[in-house]
Design an enzyme around this catalytic site. Structure first.
Site, PDB file in Angstrom:
ATOM      1  N   GLU A  44      -6.223  -8.447   0.167  1.00  0.00           N
ATOM      2  CA  GLU A  44      -7.124  -7.166   0.486  1.00  0.00           C
ATOM      3  C   GLU A  44      -8.561  -7.544   0.094  1.00  0.00           C
ATOM      4  OE1 GLU A  44      -8.841  -4.180  -2.335  1.00  0.00           O
ATOM      5  OE2 GLU A  44      -6.444  -3.852  -2.418  1.00  0.00           O
ATOM      6  N   GLU A  78     -11.329 -14.785  -5.631  1.00  0.00           N
ATOM      7  CA  GLU A  78     -10.466 -13.595  -5.571  1.00  0.00           C
ATOM      8  C   GLU A  78      -9.210 -13.559  -6.227  1.00  0.00           C
ATOM      9  OE1 GLU A  78     -12.192 -10.881  -4.780  1.00  0.00           O
ATOM     10  OE2 GLU A  78     -14.055 -12.056  -4.412  1.00  0.00           O
TER      11      GLU A  78
END
Length: 962
Positions: free
Chosen positions: A63, A136
């Site tokens: 995401e 991330e």
């Protein structure tokens, strides 16, 4: 067929004032819900079913990662570029246990199309190379061959923060135990100990498997053109064909008997246990059950006097409810109730209280007053559709997905009239609806989990030590060449993070220009009158029959030592009963006659900077025909609240203390910002006294005082009432249609006449002295770093151009250094033009000193940055979006009131707007020099683990908080 889509179903949904159509894309099988209505706050979303197979957090990491550049927009973070320079009213992404959603919203149609274009390319064509995965997700770092091996990553650090919160640990444990045999038994967000198990290959495979149009559900809502919606999506899906994606979310098999789980957590030296029951219910497709459980939730725990809530609180076993309420976000619904601040050995007693209350309700049934109160509250919320700053269309999307995601009817969650009428009919006929519901869904339901969260002091340090030992073992097993590779990989990542995007690539991102912005300020509806000598603000807004009332009382006469009592007094007005009725009857009367009345404190400075504004607002809402009833309630509580119930007041204080403690980890940045602003004048100090760490300390002391000298506490409460409830302190704010405002005025004048007139003297409040560098110690694996600068000391004078610089500070300078390079989940810059202060804070941050240095370097960066006019324009657009924030009717009235109190006229706002629209590189540089000068006398506050705080180069004065 329209642009490749076939319309499967078309329905009018009067409950939301929209025409809704369900389309299916012929070539790919993608489904699309299109809702057309007059709402100018347009919403788009694309959602995928993303059930994880483990707890490595791959849906969550993905995401984040897909928003880090795409084929069409090959820059580091198109998402951030949009945040910098869009008029968006919402721009984010969510990871759920079984789905990932990418919503955007804007009131500007071209901006809306721009956002959609970037988001669609991001999810289907992301540039998710291995360095983005490392950034991330997670990666190793090694400063030198003899340094310790560490792990970093945005999601890795975010989830360390999540697992530092006791309430989050409890919620995760409950979910995993309630659904142990399916995907909900895993952590889609990622458990810190499992995130490092995720490989890049598995990460890529997850995207290839689930991010396909055949597994997508598109959503549109608002006043934009429907044909254009279909055309945009059809064009984006060129090159795709149908694919059989195995993403079905199965069902959890039922238990034969209830189960119990014991889970340790580290809550500090004085931490107590928590417990929670949770039951598995039917599927979300059962809308009758969903509505009835919503009403039952209100009956059982919705009010302080609700039987289950009251029994648990009056048992003396704990401090506040936790993990309580009805949940319908997953395929199978749930209901839970829990208690925090208890002794672990009292688990059986707490369970007995729950079982006894539920059994009594099955036997005797809830009273008619309880049912009426719950039904009115639920129906009011359904009809009002007040989603605050959250776009209505997005709230509706998430509601629709509760059935649509599982191949059910996407329309049914949006249409509440039929199940509501059915429930009302059964109740009118005397059917024992809620007795049956309690018996079937709760008491006789074997699928129940009991979780006991037990404090284990030192657990956080133990987990840190275990991670360090694991990393040391991994390092010992590596060759020098492998260690060199880790160092080189981390260095390459940092180099890429620090490298500027190609200017041509940046230009590819669709952006609005200055010519697309409104040049003139649009005033909010506002008028003023004097009713019976009281300043009254009136706002003609399209409130659809609802009247919003704010009755504010100036706090200037309250003595300094009594300031922390004000929020408690506000609650006491509605939760301790009056001379006419006990607190249970009062609570039900409020729920039957209104949409709710809540106390809320308000503190700020005026625009001139020569006065502090402070109020206790009693904020209520009711249908226009019930305004008289709402004002009667306010009159009764102000004139005759009984403050002498020692045990009841003690419960209120315990709950408030527990809530302040619970807030510390999940809202650590707000705790830090409040503490920082306490150093900047009376208004910041007052806010800290009312709701910050100072308030927490005061509540802890107050509990001791209640036990040791109740008469003295009661005298203080009576003094607060005497100093607040006076006609000279009163301010009224009314938001409704002009017709409803006119109809309410006689009742308002009657209410005013009941407020006593008295002479009061304003008190002088002297702010406390705080350390220049302060550390707030809690058991946590991450930090929240903060700094504050007094810009006025450097000659500050506000200009609208500063709004653009502050936006670029937050979305550019801090984002790149604190989040992207530093690995923190977030970083904030808050310019308070009223006090002339600039505050910084980081969120779930693995660093401390490095972040404080970044804050200190803000001014030098902007003073020497070679910014282009295009970069300035981007920030101007984003700042205009903040100035022109979309507001629902009640928020329009409240915001207009605040502006009037502060002295912010339409002319003043136009001046700021003109300065903002004219901002250029010279303004950014001048602001930077000002900030650099003020940074020499910066003050610091950090929240985090004690060892980290004590080891900081900032010489923090450390105090234990938890």
């Amino acid at each position: 067929m329209i642009h490749g889509f076939n319309c499967l179903v078309e329905k009018e949904i009067p409950e939301i004032g929209a025409k809704a159509k369900l389309f299916k894309h012929e070539r790919t099988g993608a489904e699309l819900m299109s809702l057309s209505c007059p709402d100018r706050n347009k919403v788009f979303g694309v959602s995928f079913r993303t059930p994880p197979k483990d707890s490595t957090g791959v849906p969550h990491i993905l995401e984040h990662s897909v928003l880090c550049g795409s084929d069409k927009y090959p820059v580091k973070e198109p998402f951030v570029e949009l945040l910098k320079g869009s008029l968006q009213t919402f721009l984010n992404a969510f990871t759920y246990p079984d789905k990932t959603c990418y919503p955007v919203a804007s009131c500007n149609v071209q901006d809306f199309y721009n956002l959609i274009d970037v988001y669609i390319d991001a999810v289907f064509h992301p540039r998710i190379d291995e360095n983005i995965f490392r950034q991330e997700g997670w990666h190793y770092e090694l400063e030198s061959l003899d340094a310790p091996l560490t792990r970093k990553g945005v999601v890795f650090n975010e989830m360390k923060g999540v697992y530092s919160s006791p309430e989050s640990i409890l919620q995760e444990t409950l979910q995993h135990a309630l659904y142990p045999d399916m995907t909900y038994g895993l952590d889609s967000g990622g458990a810190p100990k499992h995130i490092p198990d995720l490989t890049y290959a598995a990460f890529k495979n997850f995207h290839e498997t689930y991010y396909h149009p055949s597994n997508a559900r598109f959503w549109f809502y608002g006043d934009d053109d429907e044909a254009t919606r279909l055309e945009l999506v059809d064009k984006a899906l060129e090159g795709y064909s149908a694919l059989d994606v195995d993403s079905v979310v199965g069902l959890q098999p039922s238990f034969d008997a209830p189960r119990t789980v014991v889970q340790p957590y580290d809550g500090g030296a004085d931490a107590k246990a928590m417990f929670a029951h949770q039951w598995l219910l039917s599927e979300t497709a059962d809308r009758d059950c969903a509505l009835r459980m919503e009403v039952l939730e209100h009956i059982l725990i919705g009010l302080p006097s609700s039987p289950l809530r009251r029994a648990l609180m009056e048992s003396g076993l704990g401090e506040d409810l936790c993990a309580s309420g009805f949940g319908d976000e997953l395929r199978q619904m749930s209901f839970g109730v829990g208690l925090k601040g208890m002794k672990a050995e009292d688990l059986e007693k707490a369970e007995e209280v729950v079982n006894r209350v539920l059994s009594e309700l099955v036997e005797e049934g809830p009273s008619q007053e309880m049912i009426e109160a719950a039904m009115n509250s639920v129906e009011f919320d359904l009809r009002e559709q007040n989603t605050g700053r959250f776009p209505r269309g997005l709230s509706l999307m998430l509601m629709s997905l509760t059935t649509w995601l599982y191949d059910g009817d996407p329309f049914t969650p949006l249409a509440f009239e039929a199940p509501l009428a059915k429930l009302k009919s059964e109740l009118e006929q005397g059917a024992p609806v809620f007795q049956a519901l309690i018996k079937e869904q709760l008491l006789e339901n074997p699928h129940r989990i009991t979780v006991l969260l037990k404090p284990e002091q030192g657990l956080a340090k133990k987990q840190d030590d275990e991670e360090k030992a694991e990393l040391a073992k991994i390092k010992d097993g590596m060759s020098e060449a492998e260690l060199q590779e880790i160092m080189q990989t981390a260095a390459t990542l940092k180099e890429l993070q620090g490298k500027a995007d190609d200017p041509e690539a940046l230009k590819s991102i669709p952006m609005l220009g200055l010519e697309d912005l409104e040049k003139s300020e649009t005033p909010l509806p506002h008028d003023e009158a004097e009713l019976s000598g009281v300043r009254t603000m009136l706002h003609d807004v399209p409130a659809q029959g609802i009247v919003y009332l704010d009755a504010g009382f100036d706090l200037r006469a309250v003595e300094q030592d009594d300031l922390p009592l004000i929020p408690l007094f506000g609650r006491a007005l509605f939760e301790m009963g009056t001379e006419l009725e006990d607190f249970a009857s009062l609570g039900m009367r409020i729920a039957r006659k209104t949409g709710g009345i809540e106390p809320e404190t308000f503190v700020t400075q005026n625009l001139k900077g020569d006065a502090t504004l402070s109020y206790l607002f009693l904020r209520g809402k009711a249908m226009s025909e019930n305004v008289g009833d709402m004002l009667d309630i306010l009159r009764d509580v102000l004139s005759s609240t009984k403050l002498d119930n020692r045990q009841r007041f003690r419960q209120i204080v315990m709950e408030e203390k527990a809530r302040l403690e619970q807030r510390i980890v999940p809202a650590g940045h707000m705790v830090v910002l409040s503490r920082l602003r306490a150093r900047c004048g009376v208004s910041g100090y007052l806010s800290e006294q009312l709701g910050g760490i100072d308030a927490l300390f005061a509540h802890r002391q107050l509990l001791k005082d209640i036990d040791e000298d109740w008469n003295a506490v009661l005298a203080r409460l009576e003094r607060v009432r005497e100093r607040i409830v006076a006609r000279g302190n009163l301010l009224l704010n009314l938001s409704a249609t002009a017709e409803d405002i006119a109809a309410a005025q006689p009742a308002l004048e009657s209410f005013i006449s009941a407020v006593p007139e008295k002479e009061l003297t304003a008190c002088e409040w002297t702010p406390a002295s705080y350390p220049t560098a302060e550390g707030l110690a809690i058991p946590a694996q991450v930090n929240y770093a903060g700094a504050i600068l007094d810009l006025k000391s450097a000659g500050y004078a506000f200009s609208g151009a500063h709004l653009a610089v502050n936006r670029l500070t937050r979305m550019g300078y801090l984002w790149e250094r604190v989040r992207v390079q530093g690995g923190a989940y977030g970083a904030f810059s808050s310019l308070d033009r009223l006090s002339g202060s600039l505050a910084f804070a980081s969120y779930r941050d693995p660093n401390l000193d490095a972040t404080l240095k970044t804050f200190a370097g803000t001014g030098e960066f902007f003073a020497s940055a070679d910014l282009s006019q295009d970069e300035c324009v981007k920030s101007i657009v984003g700042a205009i979006g903040e100035m022109d924030a979309y507001l629902l009717p009640d928020a329009q009235g409240y915001t207009a009131m605040v502006r009037a109190l502060v002295g912010e006229t339409v002319e003043e706002r136009q001046k700021n707007r003109d300065e903002l629209l004219a901002a250029g590189p010279a303004d950014f540089a001048a602001y930077g020099k000002l900030v650099a000068s003020a940074a020499q006398n910066a003050e610091f506050v950090a929240l985090g683990g004690k060892e980290t705080l004590e080891a900081s180069d900032a010489s923090l004065q450390v105090v234990d908080i938890l």
